[in-house]
Design an enzyme around this catalytic site. Sequence first.
Site, PDB file in Angstrom:
ATOM      1  CG  ASP A   1      -2.128  -0.923   1.036  1.00  0.00           C
ATOM      2  OD1 ASP A   1      -2.474  -1.230  -0.122  1.00  0.00           O
ATOM      3  OD2 ASP A   1      -2.713  -1.340   2.046  1.00  0.00           O
TER       4      ASP A   1
ATOM      5  CG  ASN B   1      -3.868   6.113   3.320  1.00  0.00           C
ATOM      6  OD1 ASN B   1      -4.813   5.751   2.635  1.00  0.00           O
ATOM      7  ND2 ASN B   1      -3.072   5.248   3.931  1.00  0.00           N
TER       8      ASN B   1
ATOM      9  CG  ASP C   1      -0.568  11.716  22.259  1.00  0.00           C
ATOM     10  OD1 ASP C   1      -0.318  12.581  23.123  1.00  0.00           O
ATOM     11  OD2 ASP C   1      -0.563  10.494  22.502  1.00  0.00           O
TER      12      ASP C   1
END
EC number: 2.7.1.23
Length: 305
Positions: free
Chosen positions: A76, A150, A180
């Site tokens: 990917d 993505n 975070d």
Amino acid sequence: MSSRVCPQRPVAKSSGDAKVLLIVSTYKPRAAVLAADVVNFLSIRGFQCHTIEYDGLNKESCARAGYMFAVSIGGDGTTLFAARCASPSGIPILAINLGRFGFIAPIEPRYWQQALSDYLAGGVRPAERALISCTVTRAGKEIASCLALNDVVLSSGRVARLTRAEVCFNDISFGVYEADGIILATPTGSTAYSAACGGPILDPDLDAFVLTPISALCLSNRPVVVPSSGVVRIKVLSMRHKETVLSVDGHELCTLQEEDQLLASRSSCSARLVFCTPHVFYHALCSKLAWSGSIFSRRGRRHDD
């Protein structure tokens, strides 16, 4: 739609002028051998093949228009790199999977000849997947830009350090996120980092993005699905550690400073992925993520036992 199907003309046998771009992973042991077989297969049919080696660290450059299609050989990650290279020129991508998941590299190695033959015969149409277009500004000047298939991720550059940022959509403030990090994912990327952080999985046909906080300090900061027609703005606020990193599809793009702003929206171009149909997407969810229903059905037991 995020996964629109594009018209497909028969590619047929080339007269020798047609070019094909191969993007080949250098860290997959079988990739070089398979690439040689693909080159031989296409050369016999009159195509010129140009190869880019991908080592996981390459900085992509836009492939020139003129390639009839591209073949990605790897996992990917290689397909993500291929999409960022080929999409601005509208080049379709056939992705052969040598990785573990294959969400966007759907062609298994043993079927690559059949897949190429079907595509050359015009029997398969590429589907369009949405890309994020992202720019970073500092003191009103653009310092970086990128495309992402993505996700784009804003995060602390250090372990156990919070990032502070104001998140807005179409100039409507969602408030200050202390977390975070923050993920902005496409439907394609909703199965990746965003899903691991509790974000929803989006159908590829949805015209939407998902904003997902990473371990937010405030429990009310939840993932939010927004239409891809809008603009997401993330402003970096003051922080003690002075280091925030912007990553694109898993690769670091730049280090951000206080008051830097990230502007993200749907790109005018799309990734044209061959064989990435809705059926393939849902099959991948079941097989790659091990969705198998009841624990009893997995053991071959009746539900009423």
